[in-house]
Design an enzyme around this catalytic site. Structure first.
Site, mmCIF file in Angstrom:
data_model
loop_
_atom_site.group_PDB
_atom_site.id
_atom_site.type_symbol
_atom_site.label_atom_id
_atom_site.label_comp_id
_atom_site.label_asym_id
_atom_site.label_seq_id
_atom_site.Cartn_x
_atom_site.Cartn_y
_atom_site.Cartn_z
ATOM 1 N N SER A 180 12.554 55.259 -3.549
ATOM 2 C CA SER A 180 12.722 54.690 -4.888
ATOM 3 C C SER A 180 13.944 55.287 -5.544
ATOM 4 O O SER A 180 14.142 56.504 -5.513
ATOM 5 C CB SER A 180 11.482 54.973 -5.728
ATOM 6 O OG SER A 180 11.715 54.536 -7.057
ATOM 7 N N HIS A 226 14.889 55.678 -8.725
ATOM 8 C CA HIS A 226 14.863 56.437 -9.989
ATOM 9 C C HIS A 226 14.326 57.855 -9.858
ATOM 10 O O HIS A 226 14.200 58.565 -10.849
ATOM 11 C CB HIS A 226 14.120 55.660 -11.073
ATOM 12 C CG HIS A 226 12.623 55.582 -10.925
ATOM 13 N ND1 HIS A 226 11.778 56.364 -11.662
ATOM 14 C CD2 HIS A 226 11.828 54.813 -10.150
ATOM 15 C CE1 HIS A 226 10.525 56.074 -11.359
ATOM 16 N NE2 HIS A 226 10.529 55.131 -10.436
ATOM 17 N N CYS A 240 -4.456 60.663 -18.434
ATOM 18 C CA CYS A 240 -5.084 60.190 -19.665
ATOM 19 C C CYS A 240 -4.632 58.772 -19.960
ATOM 20 O O CYS A 240 -4.997 58.170 -20.944
ATOM 21 C CB CYS A 240 -4.763 61.103 -20.834
ATOM 22 S SG CYS A 240 -3.028 61.453 -21.015
HETATM 23 C C1 LIG Z 1 7.241 57.357 -8.180
HETATM 24 C C2 LIG Z 1 6.505 57.254 -6.927
HETATM 25 C C3 LIG Z 1 6.152 56.006 -6.384
HETATM 26 C C4 LIG Z 1 6.408 54.721 -7.104
HETATM 27 O O1 LIG Z 1 7.766 54.364 -7.130
HETATM 28 P P1 LIG Z 1 8.277 53.288 -8.191
HETATM 29 O O2 LIG Z 1 9.698 53.069 -7.846
HETATM 30 O O3 LIG Z 1 8.086 53.920 -9.539
HETATM 31 O O4 LIG Z 1 7.445 52.073 -8.023
HETATM 32 C C5 LIG Z 1 5.500 55.985 -5.171
HETATM 33 N N1 LIG Z 1 5.208 57.117 -4.516
HETATM 34 C C6 LIG Z 1 5.536 58.326 -4.984
HETATM 35 C C7 LIG Z 1 5.206 59.540 -4.187
HETATM 36 C C8 LIG Z 1 6.185 58.436 -6.214
HETATM 37 O O5 LIG Z 1 6.494 59.633 -6.685
#
Ligand SMILES: *Cc1c(COP(=O)(O)O)cnc(C)c1O
Length: 394
Positions: free
Chosen positions: A198, A200, A323
């Site tokens: 991902s 971000h 939460c």
């Molecule tokens: C953030 C995260 C996701 C989800 O990714 P997105 O791009 O936010 O949909 C999946 N797995 C792990 C381990 C993450 O930290």
């Protein structure tokens, strides 16, 4: 504001932002169009794909852009399950502390008749290879185990696990969303079939991800429509996102050693200082974890209250309970490593980035003990613990 929730998301770095802007109004063609505007856009998209492939030691054709980690995880599971259905193999192995993008997808597969084995992760937050070996049956169609945990940062022995998977000819997927850009990831060396990324989580944009799928591993589309991404993932490509992700990943790989060493120093300072708080506990293996991950429990307090008071002091962190959606269930990750509910509730996660400074960390080290003391003063549970009416768990 001191931002310490980088496992939640990260800020887009200025070089990534700069690299992305031209795709709004200069290079805006549709990569499927035959005219020059479209073909230029396509070249940029393919360059991004190539750059991502190089960072992971994958082939360019093994990289598929998605809308993020969640889609990549869902896609890998759906595709492997389709193959499983064809072969009448409906057993999946995962770990107890996966991200909800995996766990909730697997819950759905259970409703559809798949059996899922959840491997234990023990107190250190690490899967045992022998447990995987023992869980495999002749009906196992997929093994999906995350590379690094998003709450406690522990790193799994993926190469060892994938070797077992290969021996039995089972598709191996890893949710590497917390790992890519933070630790070296070489898909060839690991011997895995699929991997989720991902953007971000390493200073790229939100809403864009990658699914790596090894050549020769069958891949069924999750989203149907046009012929984009070699007929595997329909929808007009998010070129701005793909370029942003690729630049962020290249930067992260280049800076990895330097950033990790900086983050680890700050993180270890947090561990050292905050461990002095009585009845506190570090969650997850102390060594085998991401350099930027800090997770501790403090007995006799509520994580939510700690977070809100930290927030008032300008500190953005995260706690061990979800939460969100009104539920006050403690984190499944902390329960999976053996914490009791009360202790899991009093947890704090701090995840650093290259932008954090020693000054910020010193402020956190001063602030957290003050807030924990205050919360304990007003806590009836702490009162009972202090009077000996209740036994300390940590
Ligand atoms: C953030 C995260 C996701 C989800 O990714 P997105 O791009 O936010 O949909 C999946 N797995 C792990 C381990 C993450 O930290």
């Amino acid at each position: 504001m001191i931002y310490l929730d980088n496992a939640g998301t990260t800020k887009v770095s200025s070089s990534v932002k700069k690299a992305m802007l031209p795709y709004l109004d200069e290079i805006y063609g549709n990569a499927s169009s035959l005219h020059n505007a479209g073909q230029i856009a396509k070249e940029h998209l393919e360059k991004a794909r190539d750059d991502v492939a190089k960072c992971l030691n994958a082939l360019k054709d093994e990289i598929f852009f998605t809308s993020g980690g969640t889609e990549s995880d869902n896609w890998a599971i759906e595709s492997a399950c389709k193959i499983g259905e064809i072969q009448n193999k409906k057993h999946i192995i995962t770990s107890a502390f996966e991200h909800h993008a995996i766990l909730n997808k697997l819950k759905e597969k259970e409703k559809q008749g798949f059996k899922v084995t959840y491997l234990p992760v023990y107190e250190n937050g690490i899967v045992k290879a022998s447990d995987l070996e023992n869980a495999i049956t002749e009906n196992t169609c997929l093994i999906t185990i995350m590379m690094a945990n998003n709450e406690i940062g522990t790193i799994q022995p993926i190469k060892e696990l994938a070797t077992i998977s290969q021996k039995h000819n089972i598709i191996f997927h890893t949710d590497a969303v917390q790992a890519v850009g933070h630790i070296p990831v070489d898909v060839k060396d690991l011997g895995i079939n699929m991997l989720s990324v991902s953007g971000h989580k390493f200073h790229g944009p939100k809403g864009v991800g990658v699914l790596y799928c090894k050549k020769g591993t069958p891949l069924f589309p999750l989203i149907n429509g046009g012929a984009q991404e070699k007929n595997k993932r329909a929808g007009t490509e998010n070129i701005m996102g793909a370029v942003g992700l690729s630049v962020a990943l290249k930067n992260a790989v280049e800076e990895m050693e330097k950033v990790n060493s900086k983050e680890q120093k700050l993180r270890d300072k947090l561990f050292y200082s905050l461990s002095k708080i009585p009845h506190s506990k570090i969650n997850g293996d102390k060594k085998n974890r991401l350099a930027n991950n800090f997770n501790m429990s403090f007995e006799g307090i509520e994580g939510e209250s700690l977070l809100l008071l930290l927030n008032e002091k300008g500190i953005c962190a995260s706690s061990g309970s979800a939460c969100t959606s009104g539920s006050l269930d403690p984190s499944h990750v902390l329960l999976s490593i053996g914490l009791i509910h009360e202790v899991a509730h009093g947890s704090l996660r701090i995840t650093l980035s290259k932008y954090n400074t020693l000054k910020e960390i010193n402020y956190v080290i001063k602030t957290v003990p003050e807030i924990v003391s205050y919360l304990r003063e007003i806590s009836p549970v702490w009162d009972e613990l202090e009077k000996g009416e209740r036994k300390h768990a940590i």
